[in-house]
Design a protein around this motif. Structure first.
Motif, PDB file in Angstrom:
ATOM      1  N   ILE A 130       0.821  -1.205   0.000  1.00 54.11           N
ATOM      2  CA  ILE A 130       0.000   0.000   0.000  1.00 54.11           C
ATOM      3  C   ILE A 130       0.858   1.259   0.000  1.00 54.11           C
ATOM      4  CG2 ILE A 130      -1.847  -1.146   1.228  1.00 54.11           C
ATOM      5  CD1 ILE A 130      -0.844   0.336   3.771  1.00 54.11           C
ATOM      6  N   ASP A 131       0.275   2.355  -0.392  1.00 54.80           N
ATOM      7  CA  ASP A 131       0.941   3.654  -0.345  1.00 54.80           C
ATOM      8  C   ASP A 131       0.533   4.337   0.962  1.00 54.80           C
ATOM      9  OD1 ASP A 131       1.880   6.192  -0.546  1.00 54.80           O
ATOM     10  OD2 ASP A 131       1.108   6.551  -2.569  1.00 54.80           O
ATOM     11  N   LEU A 132       1.456   4.326   1.898  1.00 54.78           N
ATOM     12  CA  LEU A 132       1.164   4.813   3.247  1.00 54.78           C
ATOM     13  C   LEU A 132       0.690   6.262   3.243  1.00 54.78           C
ATOM     14  CD1 LEU A 132       1.197   3.869   6.123  1.00 54.78           C
ATOM     15  CD2 LEU A 132       3.586   4.560   6.305  1.00 54.78           C
ATOM     16  N   ALA A 133       1.370   7.082   2.462  1.00 46.96           N
ATOM     17  CA  ALA A 133       1.022   8.500   2.427  1.00 46.96           C
ATOM     18  C   ALA A 133      -0.394   8.696   1.895  1.00 46.96           C
ATOM     19  CB  ALA A 133       2.021   9.264   1.574  1.00 46.96           C
ATOM     20  N   ALA A 134      -0.744   7.898   0.886  1.00 48.83           N
ATOM     21  CA  ALA A 134      -2.074   8.033   0.292  1.00 48.83           C
ATOM     22  C   ALA A 134      -3.157   7.670   1.302  1.00 48.83           C
ATOM     23  CB  ALA A 134      -2.190   7.140  -0.951  1.00 48.83           C
ATOM     24  N   VAL A 135      -2.870   6.698   2.154  1.00 47.52           N
ATOM     25  CA  VAL A 135      -3.841   6.286   3.158  1.00 47.52           C
ATOM     26  C   VAL A 135      -4.056   7.396   4.191  1.00 47.52           C
ATOM     27  CG1 VAL A 135      -4.288   4.638   5.016  1.00 47.52           C
ATOM     28  CG2 VAL A 135      -3.285   3.840   2.872  1.00 47.52           C
ATOM     29  N   LEU A 136      -2.950   8.035   4.579  1.00 46.18           N
ATOM     30  CA  LEU A 136      -3.032   9.068   5.609  1.00 46.18           C
ATOM     31  C   LEU A 136      -3.467  10.420   5.055  1.00 46.18           C
ATOM     32  CD1 LEU A 136      -2.227   7.179   7.638  1.00 46.18           C
ATOM     33  CD2 LEU A 136       0.041   8.192   7.814  1.00 46.18           C
ATOM     34  N   ARG A 137      -3.391  10.568   3.779  1.00 49.74           N
ATOM     35  CA  ARG A 137      -3.632  11.845   3.130  1.00 49.74           C
ATOM     36  C   ARG A 137      -4.972  12.505   3.487  1.00 49.74           C
ATOM     37  NH1 ARG A 137      -1.589  14.518  -1.431  1.00 49.74           N
ATOM     38  NH2 ARG A 137      -2.361  16.638  -1.191  1.00 49.74           N
ATOM     39  N   PRO A 138      -6.077  11.758   3.466  1.00 50.01           N
ATOM     40  CA  PRO A 138      -7.370  12.395   3.795  1.00 50.01           C
ATOM     41  C   PRO A 138      -7.371  13.021   5.186  1.00 50.01           C
ATOM     42  CG  PRO A 138      -7.728  10.241   2.804  1.00 50.01           C
ATOM     43  CD  PRO A 138      -6.257  10.351   3.064  1.00 50.01           C
ATOM     44  N   LEU A 139      -6.814  12.281   6.165  1.00 52.78           N
ATOM     45  CA  LEU A 139      -6.760  12.808   7.519  1.00 52.78           C
ATOM     46  C   LEU A 139      -5.865  14.045   7.581  1.00 52.78           C
ATOM     47  CD1 LEU A 139      -8.436  10.608   8.697  1.00 52.78           C
ATOM     48  CD2 LEU A 139      -6.581  10.013  10.263  1.00 52.78           C
ATOM     49  N   PHE A 140      -4.783  13.984   6.840  1.00 49.79           N
ATOM     50  CA  PHE A 140      -3.835  15.103   6.813  1.00 49.79           C
ATOM     51  C   PHE A 140      -4.511  16.361   6.263  1.00 49.79           C
ATOM     52  CE2 PHE A 140      -0.468  17.555   4.684  1.00 49.79           C
ATOM     53  CZ  PHE A 140       0.436  17.716   5.727  1.00 49.79           C
ATOM     54  N   ASP A 141      -5.206  16.192   5.157  1.00 47.75           N
ATOM     55  CA  ASP A 141      -5.872  17.342   4.536  1.00 47.75           C
ATOM     56  C   ASP A 141      -6.987  17.885   5.434  1.00 47.75           C
ATOM     57  OD1 ASP A 141      -4.227  17.186   2.360  1.00 47.75           O
ATOM     58  OD2 ASP A 141      -5.609  15.977   1.154  1.00 47.75           O
ATOM     59  N   GLU A 142      -7.711  16.957   6.040  1.00 47.20           N
ATOM     60  CA  GLU A 142      -8.798  17.362   6.921  1.00 47.20           C
ATOM     61  C   GLU A 142      -8.269  18.192   8.094  1.00 47.20           C
ATOM     62  OE1 GLU A 142     -12.093  15.203   9.796  1.00 47.20           O
ATOM     63  OE2 GLU A 142     -11.177  14.024   8.187  1.00 47.20           O
ATOM     64  N   ALA A 143      -7.151  17.704   8.655  1.00 47.67           N
ATOM     65  CA  ALA A 143      -6.549  18.414   9.783  1.00 47.67           C
ATOM     66  C   ALA A 143      -6.052  19.789   9.367  1.00 47.67           C
ATOM     67  CB  ALA A 143      -5.408  17.590  10.365  1.00 47.67           C
ATOM     68  N   ALA A 144      -5.449  19.860   8.189  1.00 51.72           N
ATOM     69  CA  ALA A 144      -4.952  21.154   7.706  1.00 51.72           C
ATOM     70  C   ALA A 144      -6.104  22.133   7.526  1.00 51.72           C
ATOM     71  CB  ALA A 144      -4.189  20.957   6.395  1.00 51.72           C
ATOM     72  N   ASP A 145      -7.212  21.648   6.988  1.00 49.85           N
ATOM     73  CA  ASP A 145      -8.380  22.507   6.817  1.00 49.85           C
ATOM     74  C   ASP A 145      -8.880  23.023   8.163  1.00 49.85           C
ATOM     75  OD1 ASP A 145      -8.345  22.263   4.117  1.00 49.85           O
ATOM     76  OD2 ASP A 145      -9.823  20.628   4.023  1.00 49.85           O
ATOM     77  N   TYR A 146      -8.894  22.105   9.132  1.00 49.53           N
ATOM     78  CA  TYR A 146      -9.357  22.487  10.472  1.00 49.53           C
ATOM     79  C   TYR A 146      -8.505  23.618  11.034  1.00 49.53           C
ATOM     80  CZ  TYR A 146     -10.465  22.154  15.446  1.00 49.53           C
ATOM     81  OH  TYR A 146     -10.834  22.430  16.720  1.00 49.53           O
ATOM     82  N   PHE A 147      -7.194  23.449  10.923  1.00 50.01           N
ATOM     83  CA  PHE A 147      -6.283  24.488  11.425  1.00 50.01           C
ATOM     84  C   PHE A 147      -6.525  25.819  10.721  1.00 50.01           C
ATOM     85  CE2 PHE A 147      -3.353  21.100  13.095  1.00 50.01           C
ATOM     86  CZ  PHE A 147      -3.383  21.541  14.402  1.00 50.01           C
ATOM     87  N   ARG A 148      -6.689  25.761   9.420  1.00 41.69           N
ATOM     88  CA  ARG A 148      -6.889  26.998   8.662  1.00 41.69           C
ATOM     89  C   ARG A 148      -8.166  27.711   9.081  1.00 41.69           C
ATOM     90  NH1 ARG A 148      -3.818  24.744   4.330  1.00 41.69           N
ATOM     91  NH2 ARG A 148      -5.487  23.268   3.892  1.00 41.69           N
ATOM     92  N   ARG A 149      -9.198  26.914   9.319  1.00 38.91           N
ATOM     93  CA  ARG A 149     -10.454  27.538   9.757  1.00 38.91           C
ATOM     94  C   ARG A 149     -10.266  28.238  11.105  1.00 38.91           C
ATOM     95  NH1 ARG A 149     -12.927  22.821   7.843  1.00 38.91           N
ATOM     96  NH2 ARG A 149     -13.047  21.998   9.966  1.00 38.91           N
TER      97      ARG A 149
END
Lengths: 218, 218
Positions: A130-149
């Motif tokens: 599996i591509d580890l980064a791809a698996v974690l990517r959604p959570l990463f993006d979600e967290a970044a959005d949260y911080f930006r808000r």
DNA sequence: GCTCAGCCCTACCTACCGGTAGGTAGGACT
DNA sequence: AGTCCTACCTACCGGTAGGTAGGGCTGAGC
């Protein structure tokens, strides 16, 4: 069956001992974390369980498959814990603190998982299908959005959200993955409960200082 | 002598090419960083240089000796750079910023060194004759003392000095050691100059926010 | 010329790797 | 009893690991 090297506290519920398959998985986590993928031989794992290598290969088709299963199981546990912490009804710093604590506690409970994850990150995931980064990517993006808000709302200081996450990732994981090394710097076992409490308190305090604006009292 | 990092452009003055010994050391850094100690074979390194394995063993008595020498050389370079940044006449945040930048730039110039160091920290230094933590310990203690003095003077916010150093260590190194993995999260090469600038700026900004009290403008 | 040290080579060693072949003990179900 | 099936075993495969022995080539000093 003669050499039980590592016998953890077996859950004494239904069965007196774990299945061979689970014993193999448990031993694999320890061995792969300790010596890495190429540094661990199937003989090492089999010996830990108390069987021969061919018997091990009866349960798992190959070394690669075994490694993948070990990783997948731990990744699943971690994901569940993380999502559980994310989905609580909170906001602002309180939510970040909750997720930080959840991550910290999971790592403290599973230090071998952190080491495994680290090795895999360094190797770029070559041992994993599996591509580890791809698996974690959604959570990463979600967290970044949260911080930006929160930053836009003025709850957090303005910072680069992605970079912030990387910093947290590094600060959190390094303590556990490099524990063998840090022991020599701290003069105590970094995984002892006292050291863990100290680390946890610092992580929270430090990120609060970096995130929460001075005028906003948490 | 050996203070040159990896120089592709060979100086055409004295000698037309680097000595075989130095070529072996250079190739070893790359191979050990990429695949780890047990994942790297002497054949791999020899092939990179363009010789056979026995010829390599003519220059270095064993794989272990070779690895030790690779590590020692890089550690020496890093130490020199670090001490150079520490010894500048500055104080307070300015000094911390200088050391942070020096460390960051060295890591950016030698990403393979960071990976090597990380692998060794995870393994607890089993491949090395030396005790890595003991070597770094004096610098670690000195830095902790410096932080404590600044905190007592009110220049920095009150925090656990040792924990602070560990956090910096993790945040700084993880970006480089886990670059192969982070590429999948960031959609760009973490070692590209643009990404490096962004990371560098964040590190400085973040630690300043965490360290410098609100009323003290740097 | 000759020697001799330095460097690199082929050929070889033993130990161990992941994986397979084939066989055995024993429980369950018909 | 006969037949599966699981779980384990020993013996072995081809391949590769680190390391060694010893010979050939080259170039500097005599």
């Amino acid at each position: 069956m003669s050499s039980h090297a590592i016998t953890e506290t077996v859950p004494v519920g239904a069965s007196a001992e774990r299945s061979t398959r689970d014993q193999i998985l448990d031993a694999s986590v320890v061995c792969f974390a300790y010596a890495g993928y190429s540094g661990t031989s199937l003989n090492d794992i089999a010996a830990e369980v108390g069987i021969r290598r061919p018997s091990l290969l009866h349960h798992f088709a190959s070394k690669e498959v075994l490694y993948g299963e070990v990783f997948e199981r731990l990744l699943g546990d971690w994901f569940a814990r993380l999502v559980g912490a994310i989905d609580v009804p909170a906001s602002g710093w309180k939510k970040v603190e909750g997720v930080l604590r959840a991550g910290f506690n999971f790592f403290a409970d599973n230090p071998n998982y952190v080491i495994l994850m680290r090795r895999e990150a360094i190797d770029g995931g070559v041992h994993l299908g599996i591509d580890l980064a791809a698996v974690l990517r959604p959570l990463f993006d979600e967290a970044a959005d949260y911080f930006r808000r929160e930053m836009d709302a003025g709850t957090f200081r303005q910072q680069n959200a992605e970079q912030l996450l990387l910093t947290g990732y590094g600060a959190l994981l390094s303590y556990f993955s490099d524990a063998p090394f840090l022991e020599g710097l701290l003069d105590e076992n970094p995984l002892s409960s006292g050291a863990l409490d100290r680390r946890s308190a610092h992580i929270i305090e430090f990120f609060q200082a970096a995130l929460v604006p001075p005028d906003e009292p948490a």
